[in-house]
Motif scaffolding. Structure first.
Motif, PDB file in Angstrom:
ATOM      1  N   GLY B 141      -1.555  -0.387  69.789  1.00  0.00           N
ATOM      2  CA  GLY B 141      -2.480  -1.317  70.432  1.00  0.00           C
ATOM      3  C   GLY B 141      -3.832  -0.639  70.579  1.00  0.00           C
ATOM      4  N   PRO B 142      -4.731  -1.211  71.388  1.00  0.00           N
ATOM      5  CA  PRO B 142      -6.076  -0.628  71.522  1.00  0.00           C
ATOM      6  C   PRO B 142      -6.080   0.829  71.978  1.00  0.00           C
ATOM      7  CG  PRO B 142      -5.970  -2.776  72.584  1.00  0.00           C
ATOM      8  CD  PRO B 142      -4.587  -2.455  72.162  1.00  0.00           C
ATOM      9  N   SER B 143      -5.270   1.143  73.004  1.00  0.00           N
ATOM     10  CA  SER B 143      -5.306   2.514  73.527  1.00  0.00           C
ATOM     11  C   SER B 143      -4.770   3.504  72.498  1.00  0.00           C
ATOM     12  CB  SER B 143      -4.508   2.601  74.824  1.00  0.00           C
ATOM     13  OG  SER B 143      -3.164   2.272  74.586  1.00  0.00           O
ATOM     14  N   GLU B 144      -3.739   3.080  71.743  1.00  0.00           N
ATOM     15  CA  GLU B 144      -3.158   3.979  70.737  1.00  0.00           C
ATOM     16  C   GLU B 144      -4.170   4.236  69.611  1.00  0.00           C
ATOM     17  OE1 GLU B 144      -1.527   1.378  71.955  1.00  0.00           O
ATOM     18  OE2 GLU B 144       0.264   2.213  72.894  1.00  0.00           O
ATOM     19  N   TYR B 145      -4.867   3.175  69.208  1.00  0.00           N
ATOM     20  CA  TYR B 145      -5.858   3.362  68.139  1.00  0.00           C
ATOM     21  C   TYR B 145      -6.995   4.273  68.601  1.00  0.00           C
ATOM     22  CZ  TYR B 145      -3.920   0.348  64.565  1.00  0.00           C
ATOM     23  OH  TYR B 145      -3.112  -0.157  63.581  1.00  0.00           O
ATOM     24  N   PHE B 146      -7.379   4.126  69.848  1.00  0.00           N
ATOM     25  CA  PHE B 146      -8.435   4.994  70.379  1.00  0.00           C
ATOM     26  C   PHE B 146      -7.969   6.460  70.351  1.00  0.00           C
ATOM     27  CE2 PHE B 146     -10.170   7.266  74.113  1.00  0.00           C
ATOM     28  CZ  PHE B 146     -11.481   7.367  73.682  1.00  0.00           C
ATOM     29  N   MET B 147      -6.751   6.685  70.854  1.00  0.00           N
ATOM     30  CA  MET B 147      -6.248   8.060  70.899  1.00  0.00           C
ATOM     31  C   MET B 147      -6.019   8.619  69.490  1.00  0.00           C
ATOM     32  SD  MET B 147      -6.313   9.461  73.755  1.00  0.00           S
ATOM     33  CE  MET B 147      -5.712  10.954  73.029  1.00  0.00           C
ATOM     34  N   LEU B 148      -5.621   7.740  68.579  1.00  0.00           N
ATOM     35  CA  LEU B 148      -5.399   8.169  67.194  1.00  0.00           C
ATOM     36  C   LEU B 148      -6.707   8.661  66.571  1.00  0.00           C
ATOM     37  CD1 LEU B 148      -3.058   8.185  65.102  1.00  0.00           C
ATOM     38  CD2 LEU B 148      -3.954   6.041  64.255  1.00  0.00           C
ATOM     39  N   ALA B 149      -7.773   7.915  66.818  1.00  0.00           N
ATOM     40  CA  ALA B 149      -9.087   8.323  66.292  1.00  0.00           C
ATOM     41  C   ALA B 149      -9.514   9.646  66.914  1.00  0.00           C
ATOM     42  CB  ALA B 149     -10.120   7.234  66.580  1.00  0.00           C
ATOM     43  N   ILE B 443     -16.390   7.290  60.039  1.00  0.00           N
ATOM     44  CA  ILE B 443     -15.430   6.281  59.570  1.00  0.00           C
ATOM     45  C   ILE B 443     -14.604   5.726  60.735  1.00  0.00           C
ATOM     46  CG2 ILE B 443     -13.419   5.876  58.089  1.00  0.00           C
ATOM     47  CD1 ILE B 443     -14.442   8.170  56.314  1.00  0.00           C
ATOM     48  N   LEU B 444     -14.120   6.648  61.576  1.00  0.00           N
ATOM     49  CA  LEU B 444     -13.217   6.218  62.650  1.00  0.00           C
ATOM     50  C   LEU B 444     -13.955   5.703  63.884  1.00  0.00           C
ATOM     51  CD1 LEU B 444     -10.419   8.965  62.526  1.00  0.00           C
ATOM     52  CD2 LEU B 444     -10.374   6.691  61.561  1.00  0.00           C
ATOM     53  N   GLY B 445     -15.274   5.882  63.925  1.00  0.00           N
ATOM     54  CA  GLY B 445     -16.060   5.450  65.083  1.00  0.00           C
ATOM     55  C   GLY B 445     -15.813   4.002  65.493  1.00  0.00           C
ATOM     56  N   PRO B 446     -15.947   3.037  64.559  1.00  0.00           N
ATOM     57  CA  PRO B 446     -15.714   1.640  64.955  1.00  0.00           C
ATOM     58  C   PRO B 446     -14.305   1.393  65.490  1.00  0.00           C
ATOM     59  CG  PRO B 446     -16.814   1.759  62.832  1.00  0.00           C
ATOM     60  CD  PRO B 446     -16.418   3.148  63.175  1.00  0.00           C
ATOM     61  N   ILE B 447     -13.292   2.063  64.897  1.00  0.00           N
ATOM     62  CA  ILE B 447     -11.909   1.895  65.375  1.00  0.00           C
ATOM     63  C   ILE B 447     -11.799   2.451  66.803  1.00  0.00           C
ATOM     64  CG2 ILE B 447      -9.498   2.601  64.983  1.00  0.00           C
ATOM     65  CD1 ILE B 447     -10.250   2.855  61.972  1.00  0.00           C
ATOM     66  N   ALA B 448     -12.401   3.649  67.002  1.00  0.00           N
ATOM     67  CA  ALA B 448     -12.342   4.279  68.324  1.00  0.00           C
ATOM     68  C   ALA B 448     -13.062   3.420  69.358  1.00  0.00           C
ATOM     69  CB  ALA B 448     -12.965   5.677  68.256  1.00  0.00           C
ATOM     70  N   GLU B 449     -14.226   2.899  68.998  1.00  0.00           N
ATOM     71  CA  GLU B 449     -14.998   2.110  69.972  1.00  0.00           C
ATOM     72  C   GLU B 449     -14.282   0.805  70.315  1.00  0.00           C
ATOM     73  OE1 GLU B 449     -19.121   1.296  69.084  1.00  0.00           O
ATOM     74  OE2 GLU B 449     -19.420   0.523  71.106  1.00  0.00           O
ATOM     75  N   THR B 450     -13.750   0.141  69.297  1.00  0.00           N
ATOM     76  CA  THR B 450     -13.026  -1.110  69.558  1.00  0.00           C
ATOM     77  C   THR B 450     -11.848  -0.851  70.491  1.00  0.00           C
ATOM     78  OG1 THR B 450     -13.648  -1.833  67.336  1.00  0.00           O
ATOM     79  CG2 THR B 450     -11.930  -3.095  68.435  1.00  0.00           C
ATOM     80  N   GLY B 451     -11.066   0.207  70.183  1.00  0.00           N
ATOM     81  CA  GLY B 451      -9.915   0.550  71.022  1.00  0.00           C
ATOM     82  C   GLY B 451     -10.340   0.876  72.441  1.00  0.00           C
ATOM     83  N   PHE B 452     -11.429   1.618  72.563  1.00  0.00           N
ATOM     84  CA  PHE B 452     -11.920   2.037  73.881  1.00  0.00           C
ATOM     85  C   PHE B 452     -12.360   0.823  74.701  1.00  0.00           C
ATOM     86  CE2 PHE B 452     -15.453   3.508  76.594  1.00  0.00           C
ATOM     87  CZ  PHE B 452     -14.766   4.429  77.376  1.00  0.00           C
ATOM     88  N   ARG B 453     -13.106  -0.068  74.059  1.00  0.00           N
ATOM     89  CA  ARG B 453     -13.639  -1.220  74.795  1.00  0.00           C
ATOM     90  C   ARG B 453     -12.549  -2.221  75.156  1.00  0.00           C
ATOM     91  NH1 ARG B 453     -19.418  -2.432  72.046  1.00  0.00           N
ATOM     92  NH2 ARG B 453     -19.252  -4.337  73.254  1.00  0.00           N
TER      93      ARG B 453
END
Lengths: 147, 495
Positions: B141-149, B443-453
């Motif tokens: 989910g969002p938190s996992e994608y953020f942590m993955l990045a 590359i991972l910035g947008p994934i990290a930001e989306t997950g974070f927000r």
């Protein structure tokens, strides 16, 4: 390298201040992520700065190439030559700009075999034309000087 | 019996796909054989050529180039004692001793056979490990994608540099650069400085070309007249296509062990072929019945290094295809290539886009075999290519970087972006900042930001507690912490 690390850390910290101020103009959540990233960058820059006062604690593998400051001259001259060619490219066209750049680079790079160099550059330009213009259909810039 | 795998195999042999593999292998061999030119540079330079290609052919060309470039590094290592890529450094130790003894054909065929076996084993691992592993991505989910990045950037940042602080700073700089441009929700233009071209953000492709190719050309300018002196190949060493049965018996244990080591190291994010080849070389020496031969022309040494560095190539795609975390710097560029071609890592690659993914995997397997055939045919003559002086290579890299950046949308701004990142990359590399984490951050910035927000919205309280409330996020957080602590500890020990 200690001095370089210190300068880099200070430059990062100095840049972080206006960037942080800019985030306050962003609407709502648009500023959250940049603020987190800038904070983390600033913290690491402080770590880099503090560590620069303890040279024995600095890790190895600090930089590639020669550490002699004179070693920067040729790369920077090559970069300036190339950038100039690129800036003139919309006026003189891609191929003339590249040919002129290669001619100046011959001097900048202190090359010694003119015939070999010329043949290599000609082959390169032909290859670029065949692959990018002919096969991939990339419209490389034409000269606009006489338009 | 399910006929689907045969359809994928047959698809590999369509004319565009075969041509892509052939072009990728030949370009990779030449780039790998040129000391100073790396697989990163090769993939970055060829990436723009693939824009107009079909996605399968494009990925086949890039992955073929990757594996062939790693193998190509063995030629100058064996013939000239100058590794073409850092992954072939261990090969040079025993390979060049054999060349001095006049047994260069023996060294080349062992290196070729080992690289092919390593590559095939990694392709098989990719085929069988990646699909089940991709199921994990369904739990994200969002938190996992953020942590993955965060985990991906941290691991690459800590492993790709001798200085943890600099590696992490480079990754964070990439994350920051990814925030430039229109905000994903509000559409507000962030850090555009009134420049229209920056409103759409920083394009990843010119950044990659600048950071890896242009910066390399500038570094090479420092030794513009450098070229490698040819070593006279003497002796009547018999040319054979395959190793003899005696050689195979001697190497079978090393082949198996080094393949496993290479595959395992490739799966670890951030650990590339150079780590794989050195670990494998040391292990081969430890297990060898004749460890005293290592460093004096041992074919086990060549085999260990070459098997492992090519085993890394396929397995580094496993975390890339399944979770979007690249196993090496080159895989980080391949991640960008996937996204450019409209594919997202994760389960959909093995379901909705299975046709593309499996064709690429089978094609990668075929590319390794083809690479061996071409390598053995032209291996001896590769020493001529490796002797091209830097002053010839520099204008070539600059011109190809320029035209490559321009071809992305036929826009001069991309060329200026490439130049900016070229100079930035040069200064970073001179001052010990690795460029790979920056690219991954971008590359991972947008994934990290989306997950974070999204986590911020979903969190009923402190966002940190929400992110760490998921078991997967907690594991990723622990792994992130572990990678930083271990890297700091190793750095402390070294100093």
């Amino acid at each position: 390298m200690v001095r370089v690390n210190r300068l880099v850390a200070l430059a990062i910290l100095l840049a972080a201040v206006p960037l942080w101020q800019m985030t306050s103009e962003f609407p709502g959540p648009a500023s959250d992520f940049p603020k987190v990233v800038i904070s983390a960058i600033a913290i690491l820059a402080v770590v880099l700065l503090v560590r620069s006062f303890f040279p024995a604690r600095i890790g190895r593998n600090e930089g590639e190439g020669s550490h002699d400051p004179r070693a920067f001259l040729r790369p920077l001259a090559a970069f300036a030559t190339t950038l100039t060619a690129v800036l003139f490219m919309p006026i003189v066209g891609f191929f003339p700009a590249m040919a002129a750049m290669s001619a100046v680079l011959f001097l900048v790079l202190d090359a010694d075999n003119r015939r070999f160099y010329t043949i290599a550059i000609l082959l390169l330009l032909v290859m670029i034309y065949m692959v990018f213009v002919f096969a991939l259909g990339v419209p490389l810039l034409d000269a606009t000087l006489f338009d | 019996m399910d006929a689907t795998p045969f359809i994928y195999i047959l698809d590999v042999f369509t004319i565009p796909n075969v041509l892509a593999i052939v072009a990728g292998v030949i370009a990779g061999l030449c780039i790998g054989a040129l000391p100073g030119l790396t697989a990163n540079l090769g993939v970055a330079l060829i990436l723009p050529v693939t824009f107009s290609m079909d996605v399968t052919a494009a990925m086949l060309m890039l992955t073929s180039l990757y594996t062939a470039a790693i193998y190509g590094g063995a030629f100058p290592a064996i013939l000239l004692h100058t590794p073409g890529t850092s992954a072939s450094a261990a090969t040079a130790i025993d390979g060049f001793v054999l060349t001095q003894k006049g047994k260069f054909n023996k060294a080349l065929r062992v290196a070729t056979f080992s690289s092919v076996i390593g590559g095939i084993m990694s392709a098989i691992a990719l085929l069988f490990v990646a699909p089940p592993l991709s199921l994990i991505s369904l739990m994200f989910g969002p938190s996992e994608y953020f942590m993955l990045a965060v985990f991906g950037i941290t691991v690459i940042g800590t492993l790709s540099s001798g200085n943890v602080t600099k590696g992490l700073l480079a990754g964070l700089l990439g994350l920051f650069l990814s925030t430039i441009g229109a905000d994903i929700d509000s559409g507000y233009f962030r850090y555009d400085f009134g420049t229209f071209a920056l409103q759409s953000g920083i394009n990843f492709v010119p950044a990659v070309i600048g950071l890896f190719s242009m910066s390399q050309a500038l570094l090479m300018c420092e030794e513009a007249r450098k070229s490698i002196q040819q070593v006279r190949l003497k002796g009547k060493d018999e040319w054979r296509f395959l190793p003899t049965m005696k050689e195979l018996r001697e190497l079978r244990g090393t082949l198996a062990r080094s393949s496993i080591i290479g595959i395992f190291i490739g799966i670890l994010p951030g650990a590339g072929g150079d780590i794989g080849s050195w670990v494998s070389y040391n292990e081969a020496k430890r297990f060898s019945k004749t460890p005293e031969k290592f460093g004096k022309g041992s074919i086990e040494g060549i085999c260990a290094s070459e098997t492992a560095n090519n085993a890394v190539t396929g397995s580094s795609l496993i975390p890339l295809l399944t979770l979007g975390i690249p196993g090496s710097a080159t895989a980080a560029i391949l991640l960008g290539a996937l996204i450019i071609h409209g594919l997202l890592p994760g389960r959909t690659l093995f379901t909705d886009n299975a046709h593309i993914t499996y064709t690429v995997i089978f094609g990668f397997l075929f590319a390794n075999i083809f690479m061996g055939i071409v390598g053995m045919a032209i291996g001896r003559h590769m020493s001529h290519i490796t002797r091209l002086p830097n002053y010839i290579l520099i204008p070539m890299i600059i011109a190809l970087s320029t035209v490559g950046a321009f071809s992305l949308g036929n826009d001069m701004f991309n060329v200026y972006t490439m130049f900016f990142f070229g100079l930035l990359g040069y200064l970073m590399r001179k001052s010990g900042f690795p460029p790979a984490p920056l690219i991954l951050g971008l590359i991972l910035g947008p994934i990290a930001e989306t997950g974070f927000r999204q986590s911020l919205i979903l969190a009923d309280g402190p966002v940190v507690l929400y992110i760490l409330s998921s078991p997967i996020s907690l594991i990723l957080f622990a792994a992130t912490l572990l990678s930083v602590i271990s890297a700091v500890w190793m750095e402390y020990r070294r100093s």
